[in-house]
Motif scaffolding. Sequence first.
Motif, PDB file in Angstrom:
ATOM      1  N   ASN A 119     -15.499  -8.664 -46.559  1.00  0.00           N
ATOM      2  CA  ASN A 119     -15.952  -9.871 -45.881  1.00  0.00           C
ATOM      3  C   ASN A 119     -16.269 -10.913 -46.938  1.00  0.00           C
ATOM      4  O   ASN A 119     -16.725 -10.579 -48.040  1.00  0.00           O
ATOM      5  CB  ASN A 119     -17.208  -9.559 -45.052  1.00  0.00           C
ATOM      6  CG  ASN A 119     -17.697 -10.743 -44.238  1.00  0.00           C
ATOM      7  OD1 ASN A 119     -16.897 -11.529 -43.731  1.00  0.00           O
ATOM      8  ND2 ASN A 119     -19.003 -10.886 -44.116  1.00  0.00           N
ATOM      9  N   ASN A 120     -16.009 -12.160 -46.632  1.00  0.00           N
ATOM     10  CA  ASN A 120     -16.358 -13.254 -47.531  1.00  0.00           C
ATOM     11  C   ASN A 120     -16.296 -14.549 -46.752  1.00  0.00           C
ATOM     12  O   ASN A 120     -15.547 -14.665 -45.771  1.00  0.00           O
ATOM     13  CB  ASN A 120     -15.396 -13.317 -48.729  1.00  0.00           C
ATOM     14  CG  ASN A 120     -15.994 -14.022 -49.929  1.00  0.00           C
ATOM     15  OD1 ASN A 120     -17.151 -14.435 -49.906  1.00  0.00           O
ATOM     16  ND2 ASN A 120     -15.213 -14.155 -50.984  1.00  0.00           N
ATOM     17  N   GLY A 121     -17.074 -15.528 -47.164  1.00  0.00           N
ATOM     18  CA  GLY A 121     -17.061 -16.811 -46.495  1.00  0.00           C
ATOM     19  C   GLY A 121     -15.714 -17.498 -46.633  1.00  0.00           C
ATOM     20  O   GLY A 121     -15.014 -17.332 -47.638  1.00  0.00           O
ATOM     21  N   GLY A 122     -15.360 -18.270 -45.610  1.00  0.00           N
ATOM     22  CA  GLY A 122     -14.097 -18.989 -45.629  1.00  0.00           C
ATOM     23  C   GLY A 122     -14.251 -20.390 -46.186  1.00  0.00           C
ATOM     24  O   GLY A 122     -15.369 -20.907 -46.316  1.00  0.00           O
ATOM     25  N   PRO A 123     -13.135 -21.032 -46.534  1.00  0.00           N
ATOM     26  CA  PRO A 123     -13.181 -22.403 -47.036  1.00  0.00           C
ATOM     27  C   PRO A 123     -13.737 -23.344 -45.969  1.00  0.00           C
ATOM     28  O   PRO A 123     -13.582 -23.096 -44.773  1.00  0.00           O
ATOM     29  CB  PRO A 123     -11.712 -22.728 -47.327  1.00  0.00           C
ATOM     30  CG  PRO A 123     -10.994 -21.424 -47.329  1.00  0.00           C
ATOM     31  CD  PRO A 123     -11.770 -20.511 -46.431  1.00  0.00           C
ATOM     32  N   PRO A 124     -14.370 -24.432 -46.380  1.00  0.00           N
ATOM     33  CA  PRO A 124     -14.881 -25.391 -45.406  1.00  0.00           C
ATOM     34  C   PRO A 124     -13.746 -26.108 -44.688  1.00  0.00           C
ATOM     35  O   PRO A 124     -12.614 -26.182 -45.191  1.00  0.00           O
ATOM     36  CB  PRO A 124     -15.691 -26.373 -46.265  1.00  0.00           C
ATOM     37  CG  PRO A 124     -15.092 -26.269 -47.618  1.00  0.00           C
ATOM     38  CD  PRO A 124     -14.669 -24.833 -47.762  1.00  0.00           C
TER      39      PRO A 124
END
Length: 259
Positions: free
Chosen positions: A88-93
């Motif tokens: 899991n990891n944050g996505g681009p804005p």
Amino acid sequence: MDLGIRGKKAIVCASSKGLGRGCAIALADAGCDLVVNGRDPVLLAKTAAEIRERFGVRVVEVVGDVSKPEVQKALIVACPDPDILVNNNGGPPYRDFRELDREKILEGVTNNMVTPIELVKAVIDGMAARGFGRIVNITSLSVYVPIPGLDLSSGARAGLTSFLAGVARTVIDRNVTINNMLPGKLDTDRLRGPHEPGSVETAEAARERKARLAADIPAKRLGTPEEFGQICAFLCSVHAGYLTGQNVPVDGGLYVSAF
């Protein structure tokens, strides 16, 4: 249902909040010992303490950005022989693709494609040798339904999906599975959208926001990180050993397809 994974060891990336936290809680509820990860040390410590208190499992904290090689190494040092990996990891804005330069594109691909592949490489052979492994990648419904402005996220996660689809077929005979969860609209900070740091959403504003976002969802509500986590835990269970290389939309019926 007993998921049959009590005592198993799980690495859950980006798990201090949101969907990762939901997955960590569900795995702890099933009896797994955890390595949790997040960029904010205070928030991560709070999540880890809550999980220890509620479920009595062992929880190790690894602070940092999971896309950094040194943080990945720390995860493996903390759990050198994991049975379960949740990527899991944050996505681009959100931004128009015309605003993307080479640096931003490479950063997005690194975060949402390269990083999970690197972690899979680090754990998959050990899982296969031990005869048990469950790898779950949290991607996005945008893999199926591209969203203008989230083109980088869609492309990187679709690349990860295709890359691991072949890999999944090479280890299923040794009881190692690789599957992807595609969240739609779930009630997390990311869906809340841009807001001032430290701002508090009123109850009325929250109701209005959720009703607006849920209007086109057949379920007529947003999903929760907790129920998302329970699906993840099932994919990691002994009962899911014949399921691999699949994409599981968790979206309340938003993605319309008969197949």
